[in-house]
Design an enzyme around this catalytic site. Structure first.
Site, PDB file in Angstrom:
ATOM      1  N   LEU A 147       0.808  -1.230   0.000  1.00 44.91           N
ATOM      2  CA  LEU A 147       0.000   0.000   0.000  1.00 44.91           C
ATOM      3  C   LEU A 147       0.838   1.276   0.000  1.00 44.91           C
ATOM      4  CD1 LEU A 147      -2.579  -0.888   2.821  1.00 44.91           C
ATOM      5  CD2 LEU A 147      -2.513  -1.700   0.458  1.00 44.91           C
ATOM      6  N   ASN A 150      -1.231   7.575   0.599  1.00 46.68           N
ATOM      7  CA  ASN A 150      -2.136   8.714   0.384  1.00 46.68           C
ATOM      8  C   ASN A 150      -3.602   8.421   0.707  1.00 46.68           C
ATOM      9  OD1 ASN A 150      -2.355   7.184  -1.944  1.00 46.68           O
ATOM     10  ND2 ASN A 150      -2.440   8.946  -3.306  1.00 46.68           N
ATOM     11  N   ARG A 158      -9.633  -1.952  -0.517  1.00 43.13           N
ATOM     12  CA  ARG A 158      -9.656  -2.128  -1.973  1.00 43.13           C
ATOM     13  C   ARG A 158      -8.922  -3.407  -2.381  1.00 43.13           C
ATOM     14  NH1 ARG A 158      -7.957   2.741  -6.015  1.00 43.13           N
ATOM     15  NH2 ARG A 158     -10.076   3.045  -6.746  1.00 43.13           N
ATOM     16  N   PRO A 174       1.493  -2.181   4.874  1.00 48.61           N
ATOM     17  CA  PRO A 174       1.172  -0.755   4.760  1.00 48.61           C
ATOM     18  C   PRO A 174       2.413   0.056   4.424  1.00 48.61           C
ATOM     19  CG  PRO A 174       1.299  -1.402   7.068  1.00 48.61           C
ATOM     20  CD  PRO A 174       1.519  -2.655   6.267  1.00 48.61           C
ATOM     21  N   SER A 175       2.191   1.292   3.997  1.00 48.23           N
ATOM     22  CA  SER A 175       3.328   2.190   3.781  1.00 48.23           C
ATOM     23  C   SER A 175       4.002   2.492   5.112  1.00 48.23           C
ATOM     24  CB  SER A 175       2.841   3.492   3.145  1.00 48.23           C
ATOM     25  OG  SER A 175       3.857   4.468   3.230  1.00 48.23           O
ATOM     26  N   GLU A 176       5.306   2.627   5.103  1.00 49.03           N
ATOM     27  CA  GLU A 176       6.037   2.968   6.329  1.00 49.03           C
ATOM     28  C   GLU A 176       5.711   4.396   6.792  1.00 49.03           C
ATOM     29  OE1 GLU A 176       7.064   2.166   3.339  1.00 49.03           O
ATOM     30  OE2 GLU A 176       9.145   2.728   2.929  1.00 49.03           O
ATOM     31  N   SER A 227       4.102   4.194  -6.718  1.00 49.35           N
ATOM     32  CA  SER A 227       4.728   4.937  -7.808  1.00 49.35           C
ATOM     33  C   SER A 227       5.144   4.019  -8.960  1.00 49.35           C
ATOM     34  CB  SER A 227       5.953   5.672  -7.265  1.00 49.35           C
ATOM     35  OG  SER A 227       6.880   4.717  -6.794  1.00 49.35           O
ATOM     36  N   GLU A 248      -1.368  -0.462  -9.669  1.00 49.22           N
ATOM     37  CA  GLU A 248      -2.070   0.833  -9.761  1.00 49.22           C
ATOM     38  C   GLU A 248      -1.017   1.902  -9.489  1.00 49.22           C
ATOM     39  OE1 GLU A 248      -5.485   1.159 -10.266  1.00 49.22           O
ATOM     40  OE2 GLU A 248      -5.430  -0.984 -10.617  1.00 49.22           O
ATOM     41  N   CYS A 282      -3.583  10.197  -6.963  1.00 52.52           N
ATOM     42  CA  CYS A 282      -3.139   9.714  -8.283  1.00 52.52           C
ATOM     43  C   CYS A 282      -4.052  10.166  -9.408  1.00 52.52           C
ATOM     44  CB  CYS A 282      -3.069   8.196  -8.274  1.00 52.52           C
ATOM     45  SG  CYS A 282      -4.669   7.429  -7.929  1.00 52.52           S
ATOM     46  N   ASN A 283      -5.332  10.446  -9.094  1.00 52.46           N
ATOM     47  CA  ASN A 283      -6.289  10.690 -10.175  1.00 52.46           C
ATOM     48  C   ASN A 283      -6.697  12.155 -10.298  1.00 52.46           C
ATOM     49  OD1 ASN A 283      -7.900  11.006  -7.999  1.00 52.46           O
ATOM     50  ND2 ASN A 283      -9.180   9.217  -8.339  1.00 52.46           N
ATOM     51  N   GLU A 441     -13.296   8.403  -8.708  1.00 52.59           N
ATOM     52  CA  GLU A 441     -13.942   7.208  -9.224  1.00 52.59           C
ATOM     53  C   GLU A 441     -15.028   6.681  -8.284  1.00 52.59           C
ATOM     54  OE1 GLU A 441     -10.634   7.385  -8.404  1.00 52.59           O
ATOM     55  OE2 GLU A 441     -10.030   5.614  -7.302  1.00 52.59           O
TER      56      GLU A 441
HETATM   57  P1  NAD Z   1       5.856   4.226  -3.303  1.00 48.42           P
HETATM   58  O1  NAD Z   1       5.965   3.522  -4.596  1.00 48.42           O
HETATM   59  O2  NAD Z   1       7.010   5.011  -2.817  1.00 48.42           O
HETATM   60  O3  NAD Z   1       5.504   3.199  -2.124  1.00 48.42           O
HETATM   61  C1  NAD Z   1       4.359   2.392  -2.162  1.00 48.42           C
HETATM   62  C2  NAD Z   1       4.596   1.142  -1.340  1.00 48.42           C
HETATM   63  O4  NAD Z   1       5.614   0.359  -1.987  1.00 48.42           O
HETATM   64  C3  NAD Z   1       5.083   1.389   0.084  1.00 48.42           C
HETATM   65  O5  NAD Z   1       4.426   0.489   0.944  1.00 48.42           O
HETATM   66  C4  NAD Z   1       6.561   1.079  -0.013  1.00 48.42           C
HETATM   67  O6  NAD Z   1       7.108   0.626   1.212  1.00 48.42           O
HETATM   68  C5  NAD Z   1       6.570  -0.054  -1.023  1.00 48.42           C
HETATM   69  N1  NAD Z   1       7.849  -0.283  -1.707  1.00 48.42           N
HETATM   70  C6  NAD Z   1       8.849   0.601  -1.937  1.00 48.42           C
HETATM   71  N2  NAD Z   1       9.878  -0.010  -2.566  1.00 48.42           N
HETATM   72  C7  NAD Z   1       9.515  -1.313  -2.746  1.00 48.42           C
HETATM   73  C8  NAD Z   1      10.149  -2.437  -3.339  1.00 48.42           C
HETATM   74  N3  NAD Z   1      11.362  -2.354  -3.866  1.00 48.42           N
HETATM   75  N4  NAD Z   1       9.478  -3.599  -3.366  1.00 48.42           N
HETATM   76  C9  NAD Z   1       8.226  -3.710  -2.846  1.00 48.42           C
HETATM   77  N5  NAD Z   1       7.595  -2.674  -2.248  1.00 48.42           N
HETATM   78  C10 NAD Z   1       8.222  -1.482  -2.205  1.00 48.42           C
HETATM   79  O7  NAD Z   1       4.545   5.136  -3.421  1.00 48.42           O
HETATM   80  P2  NAD Z   1       3.984   6.157  -2.355  1.00 48.42           P
HETATM   81  O8  NAD Z   1       4.914   7.329  -2.306  1.00 48.42           O
HETATM   82  O9  NAD Z   1       3.630   5.455  -1.107  1.00 48.42           O
HETATM   83  O10 NAD Z   1       2.601   6.597  -3.056  1.00 48.42           O
HETATM   84  C11 NAD Z   1       2.511   7.618  -3.987  1.00 48.42           C
HETATM   85  C12 NAD Z   1       2.387   7.050  -5.384  1.00 48.42           C
HETATM   86  O11 NAD Z   1       1.284   6.150  -5.439  1.00 48.42           O
HETATM   87  C13 NAD Z   1       2.090   8.105  -6.413  1.00 48.42           C
HETATM   88  O12 NAD Z   1       2.865   7.875  -7.555  1.00 48.42           O
HETATM   89  C14 NAD Z   1       0.613   7.896  -6.720  1.00 48.42           C
HETATM   90  O13 NAD Z   1       0.221   8.352  -7.993  1.00 48.42           O
HETATM   91  C15 NAD Z   1       0.488   6.433  -6.571  1.00 48.42           C
HETATM   92  N6  NAD Z   1      -0.901   6.042  -6.317  1.00 48.42           N
HETATM   93  C16 NAD Z   1      -1.599   5.431  -7.310  1.00 48.42           C
HETATM   94  C17 NAD Z   1      -2.930   5.075  -7.118  1.00 48.42           C
HETATM   95  C18 NAD Z   1      -3.718   4.392  -8.191  1.00 48.42           C
HETATM   96  O14 NAD Z   1      -4.812   3.919  -7.891  1.00 48.42           O
HETATM   97  N7  NAD Z   1      -3.224   4.305  -9.416  1.00 48.42           N
HETATM   98  C19 NAD Z   1      -3.543   5.344  -5.888  1.00 48.42           C
HETATM   99  C20 NAD Z   1      -2.794   5.966  -4.889  1.00 48.42           C
HETATM  100  C21 NAD Z   1      -1.473   6.305  -5.117  1.00 48.42           C
END
Ligand code: NAD
Length: 477
Positions: A147, A150, A158, A174-176, A227, A248, A282-283, A441
């Site tokens: 996850l 945001n 979801r 979860p995100s850190e 991302s 996503e 993101c949207n 959405e």
């Molecule tokens: P991020 O990619 O930095 O981190 C997301 C998750 O991935 C975190 O839990 C993180 O710990 C984990 N992660 C990081 N490196 C990893 C690796 N090497 N292997 C496995 N997991 C790893 O994203 P973020 O900064 O938390 O979120 C922001 C991004 O998310 C933006 O780009 C945004 O557009 C996107 N986003 C997209 C949607 C969508 O539905 N398309 C929804 C929300 C956010």
């Protein structure tokens, strides 16, 4: 919230970790708690627990599985205020939006539960006499849900709701940045009689715990939101096991404003879409293409509306439109992108500076006029309260510029001309298009992106079936 220490949730037990990460309130720097940086051994335990539980879980009827989702939805509703406060404190989200996120999460669990009596296979005609062909849908097995920060609470549901309804078990990471709401959710799950191992939470960093899950041979689907750069890393780590992926990823949503648009509506919708969650969605409108005839009027109105945005520390003040950015890196990125754009000739219509509120990662709501297609600010995801605007001559130019992007998640168009709206729908190459409304959405839709914005999608019937595989059975007789 006090400075508490949280524990992983594995096989229906809370499990401590020696190594801990600190979680801070991004609006004011207050330490909120310590969460596990899970050791590899706990990643193994969580995946093994999910694997052990999966067959028994899949053997239950879908309506029984739905009953557990409804129980959890009820728990979420009963704890809505507390959960919303946690979301506000660790993510910097304004209280109203945090409440919306919690309520939407409960509704989403109930919505997915409703699919229990609607899951369908197919019966196909055969080329052979006396043959029936059945196409059955089966669970994939163990899902890893990774996850972002945001919409951290909603994204648990979801991923979990479609996974569990279709007979999978799940391990959530979860995100850190925002893990505490997920541990609060796990506590609520633990109060239900959901069988052990069906839902597990392990915290930690992406490079360690996230990678441990996405490279794990015992995981059948990695459902990731985050991302593009991390999505690419996850693809690489999942590749040796040919693990199925649902990605996503980021967006760079274009908003097209035509000369015949209801300008008041366009301004309101675009500003709302840029300010919500401090532009970290993101949207939401990340770049505007406005037709020349109305460009000056539009830019004036948008600048006024953005300048009127109320921002500050949402954990201290409820009546705000936006809070801080999530962390120092996010703030530095936004500030650098604005500086670069101004250096390349963009004009500041309002904002354009880091907001000094004493503490926290605050940035002024910003509008940049005079942007050009090749500027970084028109091409890369900003993820902050900054709206760059480019003037165009007509709809064709706007569509061409909108499509010329590595992202393809959401898009919007403002016009009163039905033909222009339909032409945009045909020609704009995005997963979602909003006509005359802000970007958001519905749970019964399908949230998916073109190009680097992702693989697969979420929500509705099509999102649900992403958590299944098909088995075709040929029966002679
Ligand atoms: P991020 O990619 O930095 O981190 C997301 C998750 O991935 C975190 O839990 C993180 O710990 C984990 N992660 C990081 N490196 C990893 C690796 N090497 N292997 C496995 N997991 C790893 O994203 P973020 O900064 O938390 O979120 C922001 C991004 O998310 C933006 O780009 C945004 O557009 C996107 N986003 C997209 C949607 C969508 O539905 N398309 C929804 C929300 C956010």
């Amino acid at each position: 919230m006090t400075d508490s220490v949280y524990q992983n949730f594995i096989d229906n037990a809370f499990v401590a970790s020696e190594s801990l990460l600190e979680v801070y309130n991004p609006a004011n720097g207050q330490l909120l708690g310590r969460v596990p940086e899970s050791p590899a051994e706990q990643v193994e335990r969580a995946v093994a627990a999910a694997r052990r539980a999966q067959k028994g879980w899949a053997a239950k009827t879908a309506i029984e599985r739905a009953g557990y989702l409804r129980q959890i939805a009820a728990k979420v509703r009963a704890n809505a205020d507390r959960l919303a406060r946690i979301i506000t404190q660790e993510g910097g989200k304004v209280p109203g939006l945090a409440q919306v996120e919690v309520n939407f999460t409960a509704d989403y669990l109930d919505y997915m539960a409703e699919w229990a009596r609607r899951l369908e296979g197919e019966v196909l005609t055969s080329d052979r006499a006396n043959e029936h062909i059945f196409l059955m849908r089966k669970p994939l097995g163990v899902v890893a849900g990774i996850l972002p920060w945001n919409f951290p609470f909603f994204l648990i549901a979801r991923k979990m709701a479609p996974a569990l309804l279709t007979g999978n078990t799940i391990v959530i990471k979860p995100s850190e940045e925002t893990p505490i709401n997920c541990y609060a959710f796990a506590k609520l799950v633990a109060e239900t009689d959901l069988p052990a191992g069906v839902f597990n939470v392990i915290g930690g960093k992406g490079a360690s715990v996230g990678h441990g899950l996405s490279s794990h041979a015992g995981v059948d689907l990695v459902s990731f939101t985050g991302s593009v750069a991390t999505g690419a890393r996850i693809m690489a780590s999942a590749a040796p096991n040919i693990t199925k992926l649902n990605l996503e990823l980021g967006g760079k949503a274009p908003a097209i404003v035509l000369a015949d648009a209801d300008l008041e509506l366009a301004v309101k919708a675009i500003v709302a879409s840029r300010v919500i969650n401090t532009g970290q969605v993101c949207n939401c409108a990340e770049r505007v293409y406005v037709e020349r005839k109305v460009a000056d009027a539009f830019i004036d109105k948008v600048a006024q509306a953005m300048a009127a945005t109320r921002y500050g520390d949402p954990s201290q003040q409820a009546d705000l439109d936006m809070g801080p950015l999530i962390n120092q890196a996010g703030l530095d990125k936004v500030a650098q992108m604005v500086r670069t754009a101004i250096g390349q000739g963009a004009q500041r219509a309002t904002g354009g500076q880091v907001a000094d509120l004493g503490a926290g990662f605050h940035y002024q709501p910003t509008v940049l006029a005079g942007c050009k297609a090749d500027m970084e600010i028109m091409r890369k995801e900003i993820f902050g309260p900054v709206l760059p605007i480019q003037v165009v001559d007509d709809l064709d130019e706007a569509i061409a510029l909108a499509n010329d992007s590595e992202y393809g998640l959401t898009s919007s168009i403002y016009t009163r001309d039905l033909n222009a709206a339909l032409k945009a729908c045909r020609e704009i190459d995005f997963g979602e298009t909003y006509i005359n409304r802000e970007n958001f959405e519905a749970m019964q839709g399908f949230h998916a992106g073109a190009r680097k914005s992702g693989i697969g999608g979420a929500d509705g019937k099509h999102g649900l079936y992403e958590y299944t595989r098909t088995q075709v059975v040929y029966i002679q007789g």
